[in-house]
Structure formats: C-alpha cells, structure tokens
Scaffold this motif. Structure first.
Motif, PDB file in Angstrom:
ATOM      1  N   THR A   8      -1.959  67.069 -16.688  1.00 39.66           N
ATOM      2  CA  THR A   8      -3.252  67.719 -16.490  1.00 39.66           C
ATOM      3  C   THR A   8      -3.022  69.218 -16.488  1.00 39.66           C
ATOM      4  O   THR A   8      -1.880  69.672 -16.546  1.00 39.66           O
ATOM      5  CB  THR A   8      -3.917  67.244 -15.184  1.00 39.66           C
ATOM      6  N   GLY A   9      -4.070  70.014 -16.452  1.00 41.51           N
ATOM      7  CA  GLY A   9      -3.870  71.457 -16.433  1.00 41.51           C
ATOM      8  C   GLY A   9      -5.110  72.228 -16.827  1.00 41.51           C
ATOM      9  O   GLY A   9      -6.196  71.664 -16.989  1.00 41.51           O
ATOM     10  N   ASP A  10      -4.920  73.543 -16.996  1.00 37.10           N
ATOM     11  CA  ASP A  10      -6.032  74.453 -17.284  1.00 37.10           C
ATOM     12  C   ASP A  10      -5.559  75.573 -18.198  1.00 37.10           C
ATOM     13  O   ASP A  10      -4.362  75.847 -18.314  1.00 37.10           O
ATOM     14  CB  ASP A  10      -6.567  75.083 -15.995  1.00 37.10           C
ATOM     15  N   ARG A  11      -6.532  76.244 -18.789  1.00 30.25           N
ATOM     16  CA  ARG A  11      -6.238  77.463 -19.537  1.00 30.25           C
ATOM     17  C   ARG A  11      -6.197  78.635 -18.555  1.00 30.25           C
ATOM     18  O   ARG A  11      -7.036  78.714 -17.660  1.00 30.25           O
ATOM     19  CB  ARG A  11      -7.319  77.702 -20.599  1.00 30.25           C
ATOM     20  N   PRO A  12      -5.235  79.540 -18.690  1.00 28.18           N
ATOM     21  CA  PRO A  12      -5.107  80.653 -17.744  1.00 28.18           C
ATOM     22  C   PRO A  12      -6.074  81.788 -18.071  1.00 28.18           C
ATOM     23  O   PRO A  12      -5.700  82.818 -18.640  1.00 28.18           O
ATOM     24  CB  PRO A  12      -3.648  81.084 -17.913  1.00 28.18           C
ATOM     25  N   THR A  13      -7.325  81.606 -17.684  1.00 28.46           N
ATOM     26  CA  THR A  13      -8.349  82.600 -18.000  1.00 28.46           C
ATOM     27  C   THR A  13      -8.883  83.312 -16.763  1.00 28.46           C
ATOM     28  O   THR A  13      -9.835  84.088 -16.867  1.00 28.46           O
ATOM     29  CB  THR A  13      -9.523  81.935 -18.743  1.00 28.46           C
ATOM     30  N   LEU A  44      -1.726  78.520 -25.045  1.00 32.23           N
ATOM     31  CA  LEU A  44      -1.964  78.369 -26.479  1.00 32.23           C
ATOM     32  C   LEU A  44      -3.378  77.857 -26.728  1.00 32.23           C
ATOM     33  O   LEU A  44      -4.037  78.269 -27.690  1.00 32.23           O
ATOM     34  CB  LEU A  44      -0.942  77.417 -27.099  1.00 32.23           C
ATOM     35  N   HIS A  45      -3.860  76.988 -25.880  1.00 30.71           N
ATOM     36  CA  HIS A  45      -5.247  76.527 -26.000  1.00 30.71           C
ATOM     37  C   HIS A  45      -6.215  77.681 -25.742  1.00 30.71           C
ATOM     38  O   HIS A  45      -7.282  77.759 -26.352  1.00 30.71           O
ATOM     39  CB  HIS A  45      -5.516  75.399 -25.005  1.00 30.71           C
ATOM     40  N   MET A  46      -5.840  78.587 -24.847  1.00 34.02           N
ATOM     41  CA  MET A  46      -6.683  79.749 -24.574  1.00 34.02           C
ATOM     42  C   MET A  46      -6.924  80.566 -25.835  1.00 34.02           C
ATOM     43  O   MET A  46      -8.013  81.119 -26.044  1.00 34.02           O
ATOM     44  CB  MET A  46      -6.022  80.614 -23.500  1.00 34.02           C
ATOM     45  N   LEU A  47      -5.904  80.623 -26.711  1.00 34.61           N
ATOM     46  CA  LEU A  47      -6.001  81.453 -27.910  1.00 34.61           C
ATOM     47  C   LEU A  47      -7.080  80.980 -28.871  1.00 34.61           C
ATOM     48  O   LEU A  47      -7.524  81.750 -29.729  1.00 34.61           O
ATOM     49  CB  LEU A  47      -4.655  81.480 -28.636  1.00 34.61           C
ATOM     50  N   THR A  48      -7.520  79.735 -28.736  1.00 31.50           N
ATOM     51  CA  THR A  48      -8.543  79.233 -29.662  1.00 31.50           C
ATOM     52  C   THR A  48      -9.877  79.941 -29.481  1.00 31.50           C
ATOM     53  O   THR A  48     -10.682  80.004 -30.407  1.00 31.50           O
ATOM     54  CB  THR A  48      -8.751  77.718 -29.485  1.00 31.50           C
ATOM     55  N   THR A  49     -10.110  80.495 -28.294  1.00 32.50           N
ATOM     56  CA  THR A  49     -11.373  81.201 -28.050  1.00 32.50           C
ATOM     57  C   THR A  49     -11.177  82.609 -27.484  1.00 32.50           C
ATOM     58  O   THR A  49     -12.094  83.424 -27.546  1.00 32.50           O
ATOM     59  CB  THR A  49     -12.270  80.414 -27.071  1.00 32.50           C
ATOM     60  N   ARG A  50      -9.982  82.883 -26.926  1.00 29.10           N
ATOM     61  CA  ARG A  50      -9.727  84.200 -26.336  1.00 29.10           C
ATOM     62  C   ARG A  50      -8.334  84.649 -26.769  1.00 29.10           C
ATOM     63  O   ARG A  50      -7.336  84.284 -26.152  1.00 29.10           O
ATOM     64  CB  ARG A  50      -9.825  84.129 -24.805  1.00 29.10           C
ATOM     65  N   PRO A 133      -7.684  69.152 -30.179  1.00 23.78           N
ATOM     66  CA  PRO A 133      -7.279  67.831 -29.686  1.00 23.78           C
ATOM     67  C   PRO A 133      -5.891  67.406 -30.167  1.00 23.78           C
ATOM     68  O   PRO A 133      -5.229  66.597 -29.514  1.00 23.78           O
ATOM     69  CB  PRO A 133      -8.363  66.893 -30.239  1.00 23.78           C
ATOM     70  N   VAL A 134      -5.465  67.926 -31.321  1.00 20.63           N
ATOM     71  CA  VAL A 134      -4.134  67.570 -31.829  1.00 20.63           C
ATOM     72  C   VAL A 134      -3.057  68.252 -30.983  1.00 20.63           C
ATOM     73  O   VAL A 134      -2.063  67.628 -30.598  1.00 20.63           O
ATOM     74  CB  VAL A 134      -3.988  67.955 -33.317  1.00 20.63           C
ATOM     75  N   LEU A 135      -3.259  69.525 -30.693  1.00 19.39           N
ATOM     76  CA  LEU A 135      -2.316  70.221 -29.812  1.00 19.39           C
ATOM     77  C   LEU A 135      -2.328  69.586 -28.428  1.00 19.39           C
ATOM     78  O   LEU A 135      -1.286  69.471 -27.776  1.00 19.39           O
ATOM     79  CB  LEU A 135      -2.677  71.705 -29.729  1.00 19.39           C
ATOM     80  N   GLN A 136      -3.496  69.163 -27.988  1.00 18.81           N
ATOM     81  CA  GLN A 136      -3.573  68.477 -26.696  1.00 18.81           C
ATOM     82  C   GLN A 136      -2.787  67.171 -26.725  1.00 18.81           C
ATOM     83  O   GLN A 136      -2.132  66.806 -25.743  1.00 18.81           O
ATOM     84  CB  GLN A 136      -5.036  68.210 -26.341  1.00 18.81           C
ATOM     85  N   ALA A 137      -2.824  66.490 -27.859  1.00 18.85           N
ATOM     86  CA  ALA A 137      -2.018  65.274 -28.001  1.00 18.85           C
ATOM     87  C   ALA A 137      -0.534  65.597 -27.894  1.00 18.85           C
ATOM     88  O   ALA A 137       0.236  64.861 -27.264  1.00 18.85           O
ATOM     89  CB  ALA A 137      -2.320  64.604 -29.348  1.00 18.85           C
ATOM     90  N   ALA A 138      -0.129  66.718 -28.490  1.00 24.90           N
ATOM     91  CA  ALA A 138       1.273  67.132 -28.384  1.00 24.90           C
ATOM     92  C   ALA A 138       1.629  67.446 -26.931  1.00 24.90           C
ATOM     93  O   ALA A 138       2.717  67.106 -26.461  1.00 24.90           O
ATOM     94  CB  ALA A 138       1.525  68.350 -29.274  1.00 24.90           C
ATOM     95  N   ASP A 139       0.710  68.076 -26.212  1.00 22.55           N
ATOM     96  CA  ASP A 139       0.942  68.381 -24.792  1.00 22.55           C
ATOM     97  C   ASP A 139       1.187  67.105 -23.992  1.00 22.55           C
ATOM     98  O   ASP A 139       2.100  67.033 -23.165  1.00 22.55           O
ATOM     99  CB  ASP A 139      -0.280  69.100 -24.187  1.00 22.55           C
TER     100      ASP A 139
END
Length: 352
Positions: A8-13, A44-50, A133-139
């Motif tokens: 589980t986790g979060d984006r560091p925003t 890395l997920h943060m980079l998709t929008t910020r 969702p693909v990167l999330q699958a890798a996570d």
C-alpha cells in the motif's frame, strides 16, 4: 502476523489530512498488524500529474512528512517497510516487461484515469498516466504482494495487476501470486468548504499535523447550511459537513444526537456545534500529535527508516527481476550471444 505480504502507499505530494485517515490510513493501521507490510512512497506515480522541477525538489521533504504522518497515526515502524519508488530502478525494468501484457483499449477502460487527468487540469492524458496501472502492477508484483487494500474507486487499477499476473504466469510459468483485493468502503470525507472531497490543493483540508488552534480556526470557518441565517432558523443536518465530521470523529453519540435534534428545531447555533466539533477533533488528533512529537524529537529517524526499507525492498525486487528474466528466457538470450562472442574473441586472439 500473517506471512502474506501487503502493498500500500501514497504519492508524496504533501502532508496527510483527515480525508486520508478516513479513506485509507485507519484501515492500514489495522491491517499492518496482520500482514507483512510494504509502504510505497510513490514518487514516480506523482510524475504523471506533477512533474515540474519544483515538484520533484519537494519529494524528499514530502516523503518524510508522509511517513511521519503514517507513523503518528499508529503504524509501528518495526512492522512496516517504507521505500522510495524512484530509488529502485528495477521496478522500471519490470514495468517495461509488463507493458506488453496489456492493451491500450484495456487501459482506456480504467475509469479513474480520466478523473485523474481532469483533476490535474490536463486537457489530454499523458502516456505515463495511461500506464499508471501497469506501473502499479510492477509495484505490487515486484515484492510479490499478495493483498492490496483498495476502495471501490481504485479496484479497477488492482484488477489490471491481477490480469497481468495471470497473463505472465500463463505465458512463462508460475512466478507471481495473483493478489487479492482487501475491499473497504474507504469513505470520502468532504472538505471544510463543503465543495467536494477534502484536498490540500483546494485549501479545504485539516492536516493530521495541524495544531489545536489551527484546527479550531478551520472548523469555525466550515461550510454549514447556507439557508440558515440565524440560530433560531431550523437547519438541515443531512449533507452538512459539520455533522458529517461529528458522525465520524465525535465519540459522544448522545451529544451528536442532541445537536442534530436541536439544529433541526432551530434551537442551537452553528458556533456551539462547531465548538464541540473542534473539541472532538482535537481530542482525536492529540495522540497523533504526541506520536509525531516523539518522532520529530529524533532527527533522521524517518530518513533511516526510508533508507533501510528501500535497501531491503531493492534486494527483493532484484531477486524478483532475476526470476522474471529467467522465466521469460531473456537471461539465456544474452548468455548465448555472450558465449559466441567469447569464442570469437579467443579465435581472434589465437590467430593473431
């Protein structure tokens, strides 16, 4: 504790708030006692929008704040592995391999991606967001996560992970567990302005780290029934953010019930109801503040937890990637080429 792994986790925003607590953190505090728990700091997920330089420069600070908030909320450090996503490049390798196991039309059917694009103020969806969702699958699969806490809104993301795991296992052999979703209601907490869910970017959030005076100030400025111009005018309780917060955070159920009856009858003012809410929220937040103070009294502790967790996770991910490449045959392909190259070098050296 179960031997099953949870991711589980979060984006560091930024700092976490009451909306995060209601929606996910409270559930994680319960679950991390039962599962071996990995908490991803998903920069890395943060980079998709910020993805501005300024956003990236804030990652380290925001990661510390995020982990501190999670620990202060009750997650025990000895039962959790925190790791920084971008510090494990092998996750990107796995993401690249997974991209070929899913189609663009399938990703376009993930409903939350369009919402994320709109919320980020973008006219078009970035390629990285389509592949979120693909990167999330890798996570999830890089640590062979077996359970993922998820709300109904995000279930479609984890379903992509399940499909990728099944597809990989079908093509190359059993390598990955197909993770189970731990479904929860993950209720959405309305913001203090009554306009949509709580969000730091909208300025309608009460942070877990806010002091008592700040909480009181924010509560006293909360949106209530706009048609109620005086205390003796009957008010509406349903959909009123002040009463939604009372229902969630005020353990004195008799007081809440009395306030609702008096509010509907026009026998209590907003100030009295809000004062009681501020008191209830501060009582709820006091233990969190105390734990945060103990953590902050040990400078570098959170950094150590992140570094130790990242190093441990990278060992796990490297092991998984070796297994993946072996199952796919990628390791043997280069080994064959290298052996022929070595024979060629020897032949050249002999003839020289």
């Amino acid at each position: 504790m179960s031997s099953a792994r949870m991711l589980t986790g979060d984006r560091p925003t930024g700092r976490l708030h009451l909306g995060h607590y209601v929606g996910s953190i409270a559930n994680r505090v319960r679950l991390h006692q039962r599962y071996e728990s990995f908490f991803i700091i998903a920069d890395l997920h943060m980079l998709t929008t910020r993805n501005s330089r300024a956003d990236i420069e804030q990652v380290a600070h925001n990661a510390r704040e995020m982990v501190t908030d999670i620990l202060a909320a009750g997650v025990e450090p000895e039962r959790a592995t925190f790791y920084l996503q971008s510090a494990i490049p092998e996750v990107g390798d796995l993401n690249t391999l997974f991209q070929n196991l899913i189609t663009v039309p399938r990703l376009e059917r993930v409903p939350s991606l369009k919402e994320m694009t709109r919320d980020a103020g973008k006219d078009e969806m970035p390629y990285g967001l389509l592949g979120y969702p693909v990167l999330q699958a890798a996570d999830i699969l890089c640590v062979k996560g077996q359970v993922v806490p998820v709300g109904k809104d995000n279930a479609a993301h984890v379903e992509v992970t399940r499909e990728i795991a099944r597809r990989f296992n079908h093509l190359y052999g059993e390598v990955f567990p197909v993770p189970d979703m731990l479904m929860s209601e993950t209720p959405t907490l309305v913001g203090t302005d009554g306009a949509g869910k709580m969000s730091k970017s909208k300025g309608n959030a009460i942070a877990l780290s806010d002091d008592a005076a700040t909480v009181r100030r924010k509560v006293m400025g909360m949106y209530t029934d706009p048609n109620r111009v005086r205390a003796d005018v009957p008010g509406t309780v349903e959909g009123n953010p002040v009463f939604e917060y009372h229902d969630i955070f005020n353990p004195d159920r008799a007081q809440v019930a009395e306030f609702k009856d008096r509010y509907r009858a026009g026998r209590v003012g907003d100030v009295e109801v809000k004062e009681a809410l501020a008191t209830a929220l501060n009582r709820f937040l006091d233990p969190i503040r105390d734990r945060r103070a103990r953590i902050e009294a040990q400078p570098g502790l959170v950094d150590e937890l992140i570094v130790t967790g990242t190093e441990r996770t990278r060992v796990e991910v490297r092991r998984t990637l070796v297994e993946v490449r072996r199952a796919m045959g990628l390791s043997s392909a280069y080994a064959q080429v290298r052996r022929r190259a070595e024979r060629y070098r020897k032949a050249v050296a002999t003839s020289a």
